[in-house]
Enzyme design. Structure first.
Site, PDB file in Angstrom:
ATOM      1  N   SER A 180       0.832  -1.195   0.000  1.00  0.00           N
ATOM      2  CA  SER A 180       0.000   0.000   0.000  1.00  0.00           C
ATOM      3  C   SER A 180       0.875   1.257   0.000  1.00  0.00           C
ATOM      4  CB  SER A 180      -0.937  -0.049   1.208  1.00  0.00           C
ATOM      5  OG  SER A 180      -1.915   0.937   1.142  1.00  0.00           O
ATOM      6  N   ASP A 198     -10.204  -4.531  -4.984  1.00  0.00           N
ATOM      7  CA  ASP A 198      -9.631  -3.572  -4.028  1.00  0.00           C
ATOM      8  C   ASP A 198     -10.537  -2.354  -3.943  1.00  0.00           C
ATOM      9  OD1 ASP A 198      -8.045  -1.578  -2.716  1.00  0.00           O
ATOM     10  OD2 ASP A 198      -6.249  -2.706  -3.243  1.00  0.00           O
ATOM     11  N   HIS A 249      -8.290  -4.910  -0.340  1.00  0.00           N
ATOM     12  CA  HIS A 249      -7.045  -4.170  -0.114  1.00  0.00           C
ATOM     13  C   HIS A 249      -6.210  -4.764   1.017  1.00  0.00           C
ATOM     14  CE1 HIS A 249      -4.407  -0.772  -0.708  1.00  0.00           C
ATOM     15  NE2 HIS A 249      -4.376  -0.589   0.607  1.00  0.00           N
TER      16      HIS A 249
END
Length: 294
Positions: free
Chosen positions: A147, A212, A241
């Site tokens: 991320s 996601d 995610h």
């Protein structure tokens, strides 16, 4: 201009767990730093490293006795090291690697305030520790960014030309692009991965979930397209995610990547056969990303 950018980042990109999920204390007998509130592991070494900005960041080295490489892991923006312990233990065992992990400035027991540039200083200090304290070379390191952690990961990967490999897990093209579908890079944007990926010489593995809900799949696909040295990507069907580690194909594909990186190495001995192991189970570290004002 750098300070303005950092202020923009701090407003919407950093959400350290409060309170921190662990502490760092000094063992009375050995004088070594240890995690407080986390189960002891004799193969973990805890460091407090001073960065260019003067902050002291906590880093942990998870040693594997027969490690092939060292994974330098940069986590998401809504977790700290205490929440990542179970994942690191399982990755170390499944992949047969050392893992060097760290908390960004202002996260966990690390001092200072989180900012884009501080994450760069943080990972630079951690990399220096790997070189000086453990004698680990570029060629023995795989950078792993999850991320927002893809920001410091690509910062280093674009500068280190002999890395063994790079893993981008639910990565972002840039901070602003998570919020708005802009076509060009704005001067006040943060974590401009879309520009830095072009300067990475290492093999790049991109892992992204097709569902996601925070960072659209298009971010991962574009990063993979822009990589000079592409490794087969993993688009996790139905993956979100923060749950990709719970899919069997996640660890299977990571193993395949690490095996491929070992075959590329000119200095390491041939790998031993790994036993078949179950997929990684769901853990509680999954607060990996938030975006929005505090």
């Amino acid at each position: 201009m750098g300070n303005v950018t950092s202020n923009v980042a701090a407003k919407f990109a950093f959400f350290p767990p409060e309170p921190a999920t662990y502490g760092v204390t000094k063992d009375d007998e050995t004088g070594k730093l240890v995690f407080a509130g986390v189960s002891a592991d004799k193969n973990v070494e805890v460091h407090q490293l001073t960065t260019k900005s003067g902050n002291k960041v906590v880093a942990t080295f998870w040693r594997h006795p027969f490690a092939r490489f060292t994974l330098l892991y940069s986590h998401g923006n809504a977790a700290d090291l205490g929440q990542m312990v179970e994942l690191f233990i399982e990755l170390r065992a499944h992949l047969r690697v050392n893992i060097m992990s760290y908390d960004y400035s202002g996260y966990g027991a690390s001092t200072g305030k989180p900012s884009e540039f501080n994450t760069y200083y943080d990972i630079e200090a951690v990399y220096s520790c790997l070189r000086s304290d453990y004698g680990i070379k570029q060629e023995e390191i795989i950078l792993y960014g999850q991320s927002v952690g893809s920001g410091p990961t690509l910062h280093m990967a674009s500068r280190l030309k002999r890395l063994r490999g790079v893993v981008l897990h639910s990565a972002i093209l840039s901070g602003i692009r998570v919020l708005y579908p802009v076509k060009m890079t704005l001067w006040f944007d943060i974590f401009k991965n879309i520009d830095k990926i072009r300067h990475v010489n290492s093999q790049v593995l991109v892992i992204h979930g097709t569902n996601d809900e925070i960072v659209d799949l298009s971010h991962g696909k574009r990063l993979w397209e822009l990589a000079k040295e592409k490794y087969d990507p993993l688009w996790v069907k139905g993956g979100g995610h923060c749950n990709l580690e719970t899919y069997p194909e996640y660890i299977k594909h990571l193993k395949k990547f690490v095996n491929a990186m070992e075959k590329l190495s000119l200095t390491n001995p041939p790998p031993k056969q790994l036993t078949n192991e179950p997929s990684i189970t769901e853990t509680k570290h999954n607060r990996c990303l938030k975006f929005g004002k505090r």
